[in-house]
Design an enzyme around this catalytic site. Structure first.
Site, PDB file in Angstrom:
ATOM      1  N   GLU A 155      -6.884   5.118   7.504  1.00 39.25           N
ATOM      2  CA  GLU A 155      -6.562   6.497   7.109  1.00 39.25           C
ATOM      3  C   GLU A 155      -7.707   7.127   6.310  1.00 39.25           C
ATOM      4  O   GLU A 155      -7.841   8.354   6.272  1.00 39.25           O
ATOM      5  CB  GLU A 155      -5.229   6.518   6.333  1.00 39.25           C
ATOM      6  CG  GLU A 155      -4.066   6.292   7.286  1.00 39.25           C
ATOM      7  CD  GLU A 155      -2.827   5.685   6.666  1.00 39.25           C
ATOM      8  OE1 GLU A 155      -2.695   5.691   5.425  1.00 39.25           O
ATOM      9  OE2 GLU A 155      -1.989   5.170   7.436  1.00 39.25           O
ATOM     10  N   HIS A 159      -9.636   1.504   4.735  1.00 42.80           N
ATOM     11  CA  HIS A 159      -8.378   1.708   5.454  1.00 42.80           C
ATOM     12  C   HIS A 159      -8.607   2.744   6.562  1.00 42.80           C
ATOM     13  O   HIS A 159      -9.368   3.699   6.378  1.00 42.80           O
ATOM     14  CB  HIS A 159      -7.288   2.188   4.488  1.00 42.80           C
ATOM     15  CG  HIS A 159      -5.920   2.138   5.106  1.00 42.80           C
ATOM     16  ND1 HIS A 159      -5.494   3.093   5.995  1.00 42.80           N
ATOM     17  CD2 HIS A 159      -4.916   1.240   4.992  1.00 42.80           C
ATOM     18  CE1 HIS A 159      -4.266   2.778   6.399  1.00 42.80           C
ATOM     19  NE2 HIS A 159      -3.892   1.656   5.796  1.00 42.80           N
ATOM     20  N   GLY A 166       2.443   2.238  10.795  1.00 38.92           N
ATOM     21  CA  GLY A 166       3.452   3.287  10.666  1.00 38.92           C
ATOM     22  C   GLY A 166       4.202   3.599  11.944  1.00 38.92           C
ATOM     23  O   GLY A 166       4.904   4.605  12.023  1.00 38.92           O
ATOM     24  N   GLU A 184      -5.735  -4.545  10.502  1.00 40.28           N
ATOM     25  CA  GLU A 184      -4.692  -3.537  10.703  1.00 40.28           C
ATOM     26  C   GLU A 184      -4.974  -2.726  11.963  1.00 40.28           C
ATOM     27  O   GLU A 184      -5.703  -1.718  11.911  1.00 40.28           O
ATOM     28  CB  GLU A 184      -4.643  -2.577   9.510  1.00 40.28           C
ATOM     29  CG  GLU A 184      -4.307  -3.241   8.197  1.00 40.28           C
ATOM     30  CD  GLU A 184      -3.647  -2.266   7.232  1.00 40.28           C
ATOM     31  OE1 GLU A 184      -2.562  -2.579   6.757  1.00 40.28           O
ATOM     32  OE2 GLU A 184      -4.208  -1.183   6.997  1.00 40.28           O
ATOM     33  N   LYS A 224       0.202   4.269  -0.358  1.00 39.80           N
ATOM     34  CA  LYS A 224      -0.398   5.489   0.208  1.00 39.80           C
ATOM     35  C   LYS A 224      -0.119   6.676  -0.714  1.00 39.80           C
ATOM     36  O   LYS A 224      -0.094   6.504  -1.926  1.00 39.80           O
ATOM     37  CB  LYS A 224       0.105   5.703   1.648  1.00 39.80           C
ATOM     38  CG  LYS A 224      -0.090   4.436   2.499  1.00 39.80           C
ATOM     39  CD  LYS A 224       0.120   4.639   3.962  1.00 39.80           C
ATOM     40  CE  LYS A 224      -0.132   3.324   4.696  1.00 39.80           C
ATOM     41  NZ  LYS A 224      -0.078   3.439   6.131  1.00 39.80           N
ATOM     42  N   ASN A 265       0.875  -1.172   0.000  1.00 42.41           N
ATOM     43  CA  ASN A 265       0.000   0.000   0.000  1.00 42.41           C
ATOM     44  C   ASN A 265       0.914   1.225   0.000  1.00 42.41           C
ATOM     45  O   ASN A 265       1.476   1.580   1.024  1.00 42.41           O
ATOM     46  CB  ASN A 265      -0.887  -0.040   1.255  1.00 42.41           C
ATOM     47  CG  ASN A 265      -1.691   1.233   1.436  1.00 42.41           C
ATOM     48  OD1 ASN A 265      -1.769   2.065   0.537  1.00 42.41           O
ATOM     49  ND2 ASN A 265      -2.286   1.396   2.617  1.00 42.41           N
ATOM     50  N   SER A 296       3.171  -2.174  10.401  1.00 36.06           N
ATOM     51  CA  SER A 296       4.605  -2.297  10.685  1.00 36.06           C
ATOM     52  C   SER A 296       5.180  -3.671  10.352  1.00 36.06           C
ATOM     53  O   SER A 296       6.059  -4.165  11.068  1.00 36.06           O
ATOM     54  CB  SER A 296       4.898  -1.909  12.141  1.00 36.06           C
ATOM     55  OG  SER A 296       4.594  -0.531  12.339  1.00 36.06           O
TER      56      SER A 296
HETATM   57  P1  PGA Z   1       2.730   0.282   7.645  1.00 35.01           P
HETATM   58  O1  PGA Z   1       1.277   0.554   7.009  1.00 35.01           O
HETATM   59  O2  PGA Z   1       3.226  -1.030   7.061  1.00 35.01           O
HETATM   60  O3  PGA Z   1       3.562   1.451   7.207  1.00 35.01           O
HETATM   61  O4  PGA Z   1       2.559   0.183   9.125  1.00 35.01           O
HETATM   62  C1  PGA Z   1       0.376  -0.496   6.792  1.00 35.01           C
HETATM   63  C2  PGA Z   1      -0.908   0.042   6.206  1.00 35.01           C
HETATM   64  O5  PGA Z   1      -1.363   1.127   6.620  1.00 35.01           O
HETATM   65  O6  PGA Z   1      -1.504  -0.599   5.323  1.00 35.01           O
END
Ligand code: PGA
Length: 257
Positions: free
Chosen positions: A95, A93, A174, A168, A12, A10, A214
């Site tokens: 976000e 997601h 992150g 998630e 982003k 992903n 992560s």
């Molecule tokens: P990350 O993000 O691997 O940077 O923690 C995962 C995601 O939001 O899909």
């Protein structure tokens, strides 16, 4: 049933055309590891350029609008991302839910639109740190997932091929600190049970459940060894071919999902 592990990047809001070389490197490496299903969800602007060149990896979108078309300035429909070469879309997601106020009902409508456009859906779910601390994480995620999926009667027949769930936990995204294997095992078991309740004994056990938050080359093997983990949704570590394929490599040993 043993299925190929599914490793999805992903990206982003990262990536201009300069990143196409990274996508090429990921595609080349994925050709050497056909036991793993590798995919990238880049920003909309890179879907078509990556699709045009990719020989092995699938390309997807990170969101789509719930309507087929119309007066929605700045939005993109499911049919449009499919036309650009996307075969799947990430929906719900955190976000999007937090940054754009997306409700379960809106995510459900988007999933309906995505299925109607022939896309596969990666449906995200996950709790905040406060919800986990309150001991309500499993109940919350069950409720969020059930409310975000279209009603069973509206799902495509080949649902196990078209749907994938990504757990998630928001506090792990992150942050550099993934959930513990114990937390992942408990939640994936609960999600599996819910999928069987919703989709029945034929399809419920077959839908892949990814872990995200992560995931890195260093912790991937331990996460993939957890029962009911069928792959990973990877953010930061998917931005370079080296780290992303390090994660895919950790999944090359066949495992049961
Ligand atoms: P990350 O993000 O691997 O940077 O923690 C995962 C995601 O939001 O899909």
């Amino acid at each position: 049933m043993t299925r190929r592990p599914y490793i999805v990047g992903n990206w982003k809001m990262h990536g201009t055309r300069a990143m196409l070389s990274e996508a090429r490197a990921i595609d080349r490496a994925a050709q050497r590891h056909p036991k793993v299903e590798v995919a990238i969800a880049p920003p909309y602007t890179l879907i078509h350029p990556i699709h045009r060149e990719a020989e092995q990896i699938a390309v997807g979108a990170q969101d789509c609008h719930e309507a087929e078309g119309g007066a929605h300035t700045g939005d993109i429909s499911a049919a449009m991302v499919a036309d650009a070469g996307a075969t799947f879309v990430i929906l719900g997601h955190s976000e999007r839910r937090q940054g754009h106020g997306e409700s379960d009902a809106l995510v459900r409508a988007k999933a309906g639109a995505a299925f109607a456009a022939g896309l596969r859906v990666i449906m995200c779910c996950g709790e905040t740190a406060a919800t986990r601390e309150s001991g309500e994480a499993v109940a919350f995620v069950r409720g969020q997932l059930a409310a975000s999926l279209p009603p069973v009667g509206e799902l495509p027949a080949e649902i196990a091929e078209r749907l994938c769930v990504a757990y998630e936990p928001i506090w792990a995204i992150g942050t550099g600190t993934a959930a513990t294997t114990g937390d992942i095992a408990e939640m994936h078991r609960a999600i599996r049970a819910l999928l069987v309740e919703l989709l029945g004994e034929e399809h419920g056990p077959e839908v892949r459940i990814l872990y995200g938050g992560s995931v890195k080359p260093e912790n991937a093997a331990a996460i993939f060894a957890v029962p009911e983990v069928g792959g990973a949704l990877v953010g930061g570590a998917s931005l370079t071919a080296d780290s992303f394929m390090g994660i895919a490599l950790a999944a090359t040993e066949p495992f049961v999902s």
